[in-house]
Design a protein around this motif. Structure first.
Motif, PDB file in Angstrom:
ATOM      1  N   THR A 545       0.823  -1.213   0.000  1.00 14.14           N
ATOM      2  CA  THR A 545       0.000   0.000   0.000  1.00 14.14           C
ATOM      3  C   THR A 545       0.854   1.259   0.000  1.00 14.14           C
ATOM      4  O   THR A 545       0.493   2.265  -0.632  1.00 14.14           O
ATOM      5  N   SER A 546       2.006   1.209   0.648  1.00 15.08           N
ATOM      6  CA  SER A 546       2.876   2.385   0.718  1.00 15.08           C
ATOM      7  C   SER A 546       3.447   2.773  -0.638  1.00 15.08           C
ATOM      8  O   SER A 546       3.946   3.889  -0.799  1.00 15.08           O
ATOM      9  N   LEU A 547       3.400   1.842  -1.613  1.00 17.52           N
ATOM     10  CA  LEU A 547       3.944   2.124  -2.942  1.00 17.52           C
ATOM     11  C   LEU A 547       2.865   2.225  -4.022  1.00 17.52           C
ATOM     12  O   LEU A 547       3.186   2.408  -5.192  1.00 17.52           O
ATOM     13  N   TRP A 549       0.922   4.544  -4.713  1.00 13.49           N
ATOM     14  CA  TRP A 549       0.840   5.871  -5.345  1.00 13.49           C
ATOM     15  C   TRP A 549       1.746   5.988  -6.571  1.00 13.49           C
ATOM     16  O   TRP A 549       1.507   6.825  -7.449  1.00 13.49           O
TER      17      TRP A 549
END
Length: 641
Positions: A545-547, A549
Motif C-alpha cells: 500500500t505504501s507504494l 501511489w
C-alpha cells in the motif's frame, strides 16, 4: 607549441603583408558587398539603429563561489568599432562576454549577488538580463540576398545544402560548422554582436573574411565585441580597439594603434613581430600571477591617460549624453508571431528527422525486429485459451483452472511485452538525441530567435507521426502471429499514446540533466519502476500500500490497462450477454474460463468502468511531462552559461 615571439613575414619578405595564398581582391569584393547590404539593412531600421548604441561597464566584478573571475573591470564598447578581447586561458574573457550579454546568471541561489558594478547602454543603466534580447535582433523582412552574399563571404557555398550533422551523424566539417554558427547570428542583424572565439577552427582565409564581415557589421552601426585566442597580424590590424585581460583584471583597453607603444617599456615589439603575440608573450612569460612585473603592468594601465580618458567618456555618457529609456525599449526585438515560429520550427524539425535516415531507419528497424522477436516468442499465445482444439484451455468443454490461468498469463504477457516495446522504442531515442540538440536550442533561444512553446509544439508535431508509424509496424508484424483479438487500430493507438507519453517522460530527464551520459544513467530510474508496476512480475493487488501511489506516475500501467480492456473486450461481451438472460451464478457455470480471466484481470487492477479514467490519466501524464520539460528548458534558457 610555436614561439609566440616568432616574426611574421610574407613570402615576398615584406612584413605585415597578407600571405600569398589569400586572394585579397576577391575577399575585399565579397566583404564590401556584404558590408553594403548590412548598411542598407541598418538604414531601414529605427533612428537609434543608424547612430548605433554604445555599452559601458565600470567597476564590474563577478565571482563564482569563492573564486573571483572578474575584478573591477571597466570598459566601453563603441558603435562603429570592432573590439577584441585577448588574454591567457582563464583570464575571464568568456565570462566578461557572458555577463555583458546577459547570458551569465548574476544572482546566487540564496539571492546573493556574485556580480557588482554597473552596466549601461548609451549612458542609461540597464539590467543585462533584461537587455540581452537587444543583443540578438531578429529582422522580419526578406534577407535572401544577404544570405547568398554571406554564404559566399564565409566560404560556405559548397556546403549550402549539406546537413550540419552531429557527433552521431556526419555532416559539414568543424570549420564549416563554426562559420555556419557565426552566419546564423549574423543573419539576424543584431543591435550588438558578441562572439566567443569565432576564429577557432578556421583557416587563414576563412578567418580573414569573417573578421572583414564583422568589421563591416561594426561600420553599419553595430558594436562588435569578440574574444580571440591568437590573431594573426593581418587580423589584429583590422581590430579598432583591444582589451587585454589577465586573471580577471584589465591590462589594457584602447585603440590598436596605441597598443604596442603602451607596452614598449617592458619590451619593444620588433618590426616583423605580431604585436598581439609580443604582448601576450610578455604577459605569460612570468608564471607567477602575482609577480611584480604583472602588477606593474596593471597599475600602469590604471594610471595611464587612456584609462583616464575612458573613465571620462563613461562619465560624460552617463551624465549628459544618456540614451532615453524609450529608445532602449524601442531597441528590443519584435519577434515573429507564434504561428510563424511554429511553422518554421516544424519545417526544420521535419527536415532534420527525414534527413537523418540512419537514425530513422534504425528506429523503425528496431521496432520491426522486436515485433518479430515477440511474435516468435508468443506465437499463438493470445488465442490458445479460446482454441477448442487444445485439451487444456479456458473453453467450457475443456476448462482447467490452472491451464486457463497459465494461458491468460501468456496472453496478458503479450500485451505487456508490446507495451514495453512501445515505451522503450519511444523513450530511448529522446534520451540519446535531445541532450545533443539542447545546446542549439539554448543558443538560439538566448538570441531571441524563437520562444520555448513553439519549439516544444514543433517537436511534438513531428514526433507524433514518427511514434505512430513505429507502433503501426510493431503491430503489423506481431498482431496476427500472436493471435491478438482486440481491434487492430485501437491497440495501435494505445501503443502510440504510450509512446508519446514515454517520450515526454524521457524529455523531462533530457531537459533536467546537462549531458547525454547523465540522461542514460538516469533512464533506469524512469523506466524500471514502470515495469515493476506493470503487473507482469507482481500482480498489482500484491503491491504494498505504501507504494501504490507510484502507479499514478507510470504511463505504462495505464496503457496496459487500456490494451487489456481492448484485447479482452470479447470476454466482457460474452458475460454481459449471458447475464442479460441468466443470473450471474448460472453464467459462471456456463463460461467458467471467462469469469476466471475476469477475476485475473481485476487482480491486475483493471476495471472495465475505468476506460475513460485511464485515458484521462494517460493524457494528463503526457501534458504534465511536456509542461515540466518546457518549464525546465525555459529556466535553463534564461541563462545559457
Amino acid at each position: 607549441m610555436a614561439d609566440l615571439r616568432a616574426p611574421l613575414t610574407s613570402p615576398a619578405g615584406s612584413p605585415g603583408e597578407p600571405a600569398a595564398d589569400l586572394d585579397v581582391e576577391a575577399m575585399n569584393a565579397d566583404a564590401n558587398s556584404f558590408g553594403k547590404l548590412l548598411r542598407q539593412a541598418s538604414r531601414g531600421s529605427e533612428g537609434e539603429r543608424r547612430k548605433g548604441l554604445s555599452m559601458e561597464w565600470r567597476g564590474l566584478s563577478f565571482s563564482v563561489g569563492d573564486k573571483q573571475i572578474l575584478k573591477d573591470v571597466t570598459g566601453v564598447l563603441f558603435p562603429g568599432r570592432l573590439t577584441a578581447v585577448l588574454g591567457p586561458s582563464g583570464s575571464g574573457k568568456s565570462t566578461l562576454l557572458n555577463v555583458l550579454a546577459g547570458r551569465q546568471r548574476t544572482t546566487g541561489p540564496t539571492g546573493s549577488a556574485p556580480m557588482t558594478g554597473e552596466v549601461s547602454v548609451g549612458g542609461t543603466a540597464i539590467d543585462v538580463a533584461d537587455f540581452k534580447s537587444s543583443i540578438a535582433y531578429v529582422m522580419q523582412d526578406d534577407r535572401s540576398e544577404l544570405v547568398g552574399t554571406m554564404l559566399s563571404t564565409l566560404g560556405l557555398n559548397k556546403c549550402a545544402d549539406t546537413i550540419v550533422g552531429s557527433a552521431l551523424l556526419k555532416g559539414i566539417s568543424g570549420g564549416e560548422r563554426k562559420r555556419t554558427s557565426v552566419g546564423v547570428e549574423l543573419i539576424t542583424d543584431p543591435k550588438m554582436f558578441f562572439l566567443d572565439e569565432p576564429l577557432s577552427g578556421l583557416d587563414s582565409f576563412a578567418a580573414y573574411t569573417l573578421v572583414q564581415a564583422l568589421k563591416d557589421l561594426a561600420l553599419a552601426g553595430v558594436p562588435v565585441l569578440c574574444t580571440v585566442h591568437q590573431p594573426s597580424s593581418e587580423i589584429f590590424a583590422m581590430f579598432d580597439d583591444v582589451i587585454i585581460l589577465h586573471d580577471g583584471e584589465v591590462v589594457y583597453h584602447g585603440p590598436v594603434a596605441e597598443f604596442a607603444p603602451h607596452f614598449s617599456r617592458w619590451g619593444k615589439c620588433p618590426a616583423n613581430f605580431n604585436p598581439a603575440d609580443h604582448v601576450m608573450f610578455l604577459i605569460q612569460k612570468d608564471p607567477d600571477e602575482n609577480s611584480t612585473r604583472l602588477r606593474e603592468m596593471k597599475d600602469a594601465w590604471l594610471s595611464s591617460d587612456l584609462h583616464g580618458s575612458l573613465c571620462s567618456r563613461i562619465d560624460a555618457l552617463r551624465s549628459g549624453g544618456s540614451t532615453p529609456t524609450s529608445a532602449l525599449r524601442a531597441a528590443a526585438p519584435r519577434g515573429l508571431p507564434l504561428w510563424r515560429q511554429l511553422a518554421v520550427l516544424t519545417s526544420r524539425e521535419f527536415r532534420g528527422t527525414v534527413r537523418n535516415k540512419g537514425i530513422l531507419g534504425a528506429r523503425f528497424g528496431m521496432s520491426i525486429f522486436l515485433a518479430l522477436l515477440y511474435a516468435w516468442l508468443f506465437a499463438g499465445s493470445a488465442r490458445n485459451g479460446d482454441d477448442p482444439n487444445v485439451l487444456s484451455s479456458c473453453v467450457p468443454s475443456h476448462f482447467s483452472p490452472p491451464a486457463c490461468a497459465s494461458d491468460f498469463q501468456a496472453h496478458y504477457g503479450t500485451l505487456v511485452s508490446l507495451s514495453i516495446s512501445s515505451m522503450m522504442g519511444s523513450a530511448q531515442p529522446i534520451l540519446l538525441s535531445f541532450p545533443s540538440e539542447r545546446p542549439v536550442f539554448l543558443r538560439e533561444y538566448a538570441s531571441q530567435q524563437y520562444s520555448v512553446l513553439p519549439y516544444f509544439v514543433a517537436k511534438t508535431l513531428v514526433e507524433m507521426p514518427v511514434v505512430f508509424i513505429s507502433n503501426l509496424m510493431t503491430y503489423l508484424f506481431s498482431y496476427w502471429i500472436m493471435g491478438l483479438q482486440g481491434n487492430f487500430l485501437e491497440l495501435t493507438v494505445i501503443g502510440w499514446a504510450l509512446g508519446i507519453t514515454s517520450s515526454s517522460l524521457a524529455l523531462v530527464i533530457g531537459c533536467g540533466v546537462a549531458s547525454g551520459e547523465k540522461a542514460i544513467q538516469l533512464a533506469p530510474l524512469a523506466l524500471i519502476p514502470q515495469m515493476l508496476f506493470s503487473g507482469l512480475f507482481l500482480p498489482v493487488s500484491k503491491i504494498p500500500t505504501s507504494l501504490q501511489w507510484v502507479k499514478y506516475l507510470c504511463p505504462l500501467k495505464y496503457a496496459i490497462n487500456l490494451a487489456t480492456m481492448a484485447e479482452f473486450h470479447y470476454i466482457k461481451e460474452s458475460m454481459d450477454d449471458c447475464e442479460i438472460h441468466h443470473p450471474q451464478q448460472v453464467c459462471r457455470g456456463l463460461y467458467p474460463g471467462n469469469y476466471l480471466r475476469q477475476d485475473l484481470i481485476e487482480n491486475q487492477g483493471v476495471q472495465w468502468s475505468d476506460w475513460v479514467l485511464d485515458v484521462a490519466i494517460l493524457t494528463g501524464l503526457f501534458v504534465t511531462f511536456r509542461t515540466i520539460s518546457l518549464i525546465l528548458l525555459w529556466r535553463k534558457g534564461k541563462y545559457v552559461f
